[in-house]
Write an enzyme that holds these catalytic residues in place. Structure first.
Site, short mmCIF file in Angstrom:
data_model
loop_
_atom_site.label_atom_id
_atom_site.label_comp_id
_atom_site.label_asym_id
_atom_site.label_seq_id
_atom_site.Cartn_x
_atom_site.Cartn_y
_atom_site.Cartn_z
N THR A 183 35.82 -24.02 15.59
CA THR A 183 36.55 -24.55 14.44
C THR A 183 37.90 -25.07 14.92
O THR A 183 38.47 -24.55 15.87
CB THR A 183 36.84 -23.47 13.38
OG1 THR A 183 37.59 -22.45 14.02
CG2 THR A 183 35.59 -22.92 12.81
N GLU A 327 31.73 -24.17 9.74
CA GLU A 327 30.94 -22.96 9.43
C GLU A 327 29.76 -23.23 8.50
O GLU A 327 28.89 -22.37 8.33
CB GLU A 327 31.84 -21.90 8.74
CG GLU A 327 32.91 -21.29 9.62
CD GLU A 327 34.21 -22.10 9.64
OE1 GLU A 327 34.16 -23.33 9.39
OE2 GLU A 327 35.26 -21.51 9.92
N LYS A 437 53.60 -22.57 -4.14
CA LYS A 437 53.82 -21.62 -5.22
C LYS A 437 55.26 -21.75 -5.71
O LYS A 437 56.20 -21.38 -5.01
CB LYS A 437 53.53 -20.20 -4.79
CG LYS A 437 53.40 -19.27 -5.98
CD LYS A 437 52.57 -18.05 -5.66
CE LYS A 437 52.08 -17.40 -6.96
NZ LYS A 437 51.33 -16.18 -6.74
N TRP A 442 51.04 -22.11 -9.30
CA TRP A 442 50.51 -22.91 -8.21
C TRP A 442 50.64 -24.41 -8.49
O TRP A 442 50.40 -24.86 -9.60
CB TRP A 442 49.03 -22.62 -7.98
CG TRP A 442 48.70 -21.23 -7.57
CD1 TRP A 442 48.00 -20.31 -8.29
CD2 TRP A 442 49.02 -20.59 -6.33
NE1 TRP A 442 47.87 -19.14 -7.57
CE2 TRP A 442 48.50 -19.29 -6.36
CE3 TRP A 442 49.71 -21.00 -5.18
CZ2 TRP A 442 48.63 -18.39 -5.31
CZ3 TRP A 442 49.85 -20.11 -4.13
CH2 TRP A 442 49.31 -18.82 -4.20
#
Ligand code: AMP
Length: 536
Positions: A183, A327, A437, A442
């Site tokens: 990854t 993945e 944040k 958010w």
């Protein structure tokens, strides 16, 4: 009572055999230093078998990791099948990683041999001294005047020369490892994902589904996404299985060169990250090219901005948003309009096409509130972490003991934050790490970026959170103006443009005009670098 069907192993040997037996006349076309290289599946099949013999005779065996360090070419496609069909594991190395990451990855995977494209030899030479397990190098194409640090080395054509042109493949269990890929992780060491024959096989079927990429024998496929990034999204495996014609761009990734190849070879399907298509759209403003054969551009890796969807639509090009991860093999969801959305006004259509869409069959998902751990309602508003499971989703990383939490309770925790609409369509709002944040609430950096990139003077935009005493974090927009508007765009006009679209407290605290957004090794916005730059 047991079912009475055959337990036929789902291996890539089946895909290889099918391709050479049924589609021998189909073409594989590659752009090389010396112009266009063109041959048929028949030739590809023979050379793939020769390569397998050469590897076998050189002592490589089942389970050995065989690495590649190369562009999208016919030789890479030969390796894509020779290695797994032999029972060995194809490890595609990302040529854009930093030296120390490459050293880590090669040593961690215990690669035994590396196939390297000639022009990339100097990159490998600089680290060869630190590679602990590599016993041999094979150079594909012309090597530059080499200082001989890759030792022992042989050129690819001599390596496979005079070998038999068919191979009696060993019997393999479908759960045997076929390929691995690390990854592009932003924290800690890269993590190895190991695909099995079964997972690649099923994923290829998924890519072929009508509601997948609908890859078929009638397609001509051009993967711009590198073959070292998550198996080029599975298109090489699926395309060979289906018998598609391939067009491979080699190292020539400039938008004009790609578009010329598309026009000349009548490409029907292409795939790559948004950056590629943003560049191509710019280029198409200046150049006239006939891309009418192109039925779909599959695009993912990072969010596809709505402005790109609209811009390409104006050029009669259909971009299809897809989501996945190394993945997840990687194709997990894809945005195609539902039957009952086809007649919606264009504005609505663009809004829907900007979603990451519907999960493929075999991929199960849930979106979980990050604080309560409960599944969020499908109201297109409630955020949560996207978790997935299925037969082509990783259940662990290679030789890693630290990441168990990532695979808790049989789900892969993606680290992506999503909302789900009432039709079960996904839209990513951010990475858990990139959400801003502000005052306990958010803000989606991705949504702000998408909007800003819709402003006619803007080429690219990335939004990051910067520390703020009062609100803890506030959004900072980093904006790259289009070449014609450099020096002629202000913070105020961007804020004014955004004002009708978002809540007041979402408006960026500041706008920084930059020359370019830093990119990761696979062409995504590198917010880590931006954050480091603007921290102060
Ligand atoms: P990689 O393993 O390098 O392919 O990175 C996977 C990550 O890329 C995902 O977890 C997402 O954060 C991001 N990604 C992939 N596709 C999309 C997409 N269509 N929209 C937004 N982010 C995406």
């Amino acid at each position: 009572m047991q079912g009475l069907m055959m337990d036929y192993p789902l291996t890539l040997q089946h895909a290889y055999n099918r391709a050479v037996r049924i589609f021998p006349r189909k073409e594989i076309v590659t752009r090389t230093e010396d112009g266009i290289h063109r041959y048929t599946y028949r030739e590809w099949g023979k050379r793939t078998a020769q390569l397998a013999h050469a590897l076998h005779n050189a002592g490589f065996q089942e389970g050995d990791r065989i690495a590649t360090f190369g562009w999208n070419t016919y030789r890479h496609l030969e390796l894509y099948f020779a290695v797994p069909c032999l029972g060995a594991v194809l490890h595609t190395l990302n040529i854009r990683l930093f030296a120390e990451q490459l050293v880590y990855i090669i040593n961690n995977a215990e690669d035994k041999i590396i196939f390297v494209d000639g022009d990339l030899v100097p990159l490998l030479e600089s680290i060869a001294g630190e590679l602990k397990t590599v016993k041999q190098y094979v150079i594909m194409g012309e090597a530059p005047q080499s200082s001989g640090k890759l030792h022992p080395s042989v050129d690819y054509e001599s390596f496979i020369a005079n070998q038999p042109e068919t191979y009696d493949w060993p019997q393999l269990d479908e759960n045997t490892a076929a390929a691995m890929c690390y990854t592009s992780g932003t924290t800690g060491n890269p993590k190895g994902v190991v695909y099995s024959h079964r997972s690649v096989f099923l994923h290829s079927m998924g890519v072929g589904l009508a509601d997948g990429a609908a890859l078929s024998e009638r397609d001509t496929v051009l993967p711009v996404v590198p073959m070292f990034h998550a198996n080029a999204w599975g298109f090489p495996h699926a395309g060979i299985m289906m018998g598609s014609k391939f067009v491979l761009p080699g190292r020539f990734l400039d938008p004009l060169k790609i578009a010329q190849l598309m026009a000349e070879e009548h490409v029907t399907v292409a795939c790559g990250v948004p950056t590629i298509w943003i560049g191509m759209l710019q280029m198409l403003e200046r150049e006239q090219l006939d891309l009418s054969s192109l039925r779909a551009i599959y695009c993912g890796g990072s969010a596809v901005p709505r402005s790109l969807i609209e811009g390409l639509n104006h050029k009669n090009l259909n971009i299809v948003h897809a989501w996945g991860m190394t993945e997840t093999s990687p194709l997990a969801s894809l945005c195609k309009l539902r039957s009952y959305q086809l007649d919606l006004p264009l504005e609505e259509v663009f809004r829907i096409k900007a979603k990451q869409g519907t999960v493929l069959p075999c991929v199960d998902f849930r979106v979980v509130d990050m604080e309560t751990g409960q599944e969020v309602p499908w109201d297109n508003k409630s955020y949560g972490e996207l978790q997935v499971r299925g037969p082509w989703i990783a259940r662990a990383y290679f030789a890693d003991t630290e990441s168990a939490a990532k695979f808790a309770e049989g789900w892969l925790r993606t680290g992506d934050v999503a909302v789900v609409d009432e039709d079960g369509m996904l839209q990513l709002v951010d990475r858990t790490k990139d959400l801003v944040k502000s005052g306990g609430e958010w803000i989606s950096s991705v949504e702000l970026e998408g909007l800003i990139m819709g402003y006619h003077k803007v080429l690219e935009a990335a939004v990051i959170g910067i520390p703020d005493q009062k609100w803890s974090e506030r959004p900072l927009a980093c904006v790259v103006p289009k070449p014609d508007y450099v020096g002629q765009i202000t913070k105020e006009e961007i804020i004014e443009y955004l004002t009708p679209h978002v809540a007041k407290w979402w408006l960026p605290e500041d706008v920084a005009f930059v020359e370019a957004i830093p990119k990761t090794s696979v062409g995504k916005f590198d917010k880590k670098v931006l954050r480091a730059r603007f921290e102060a």
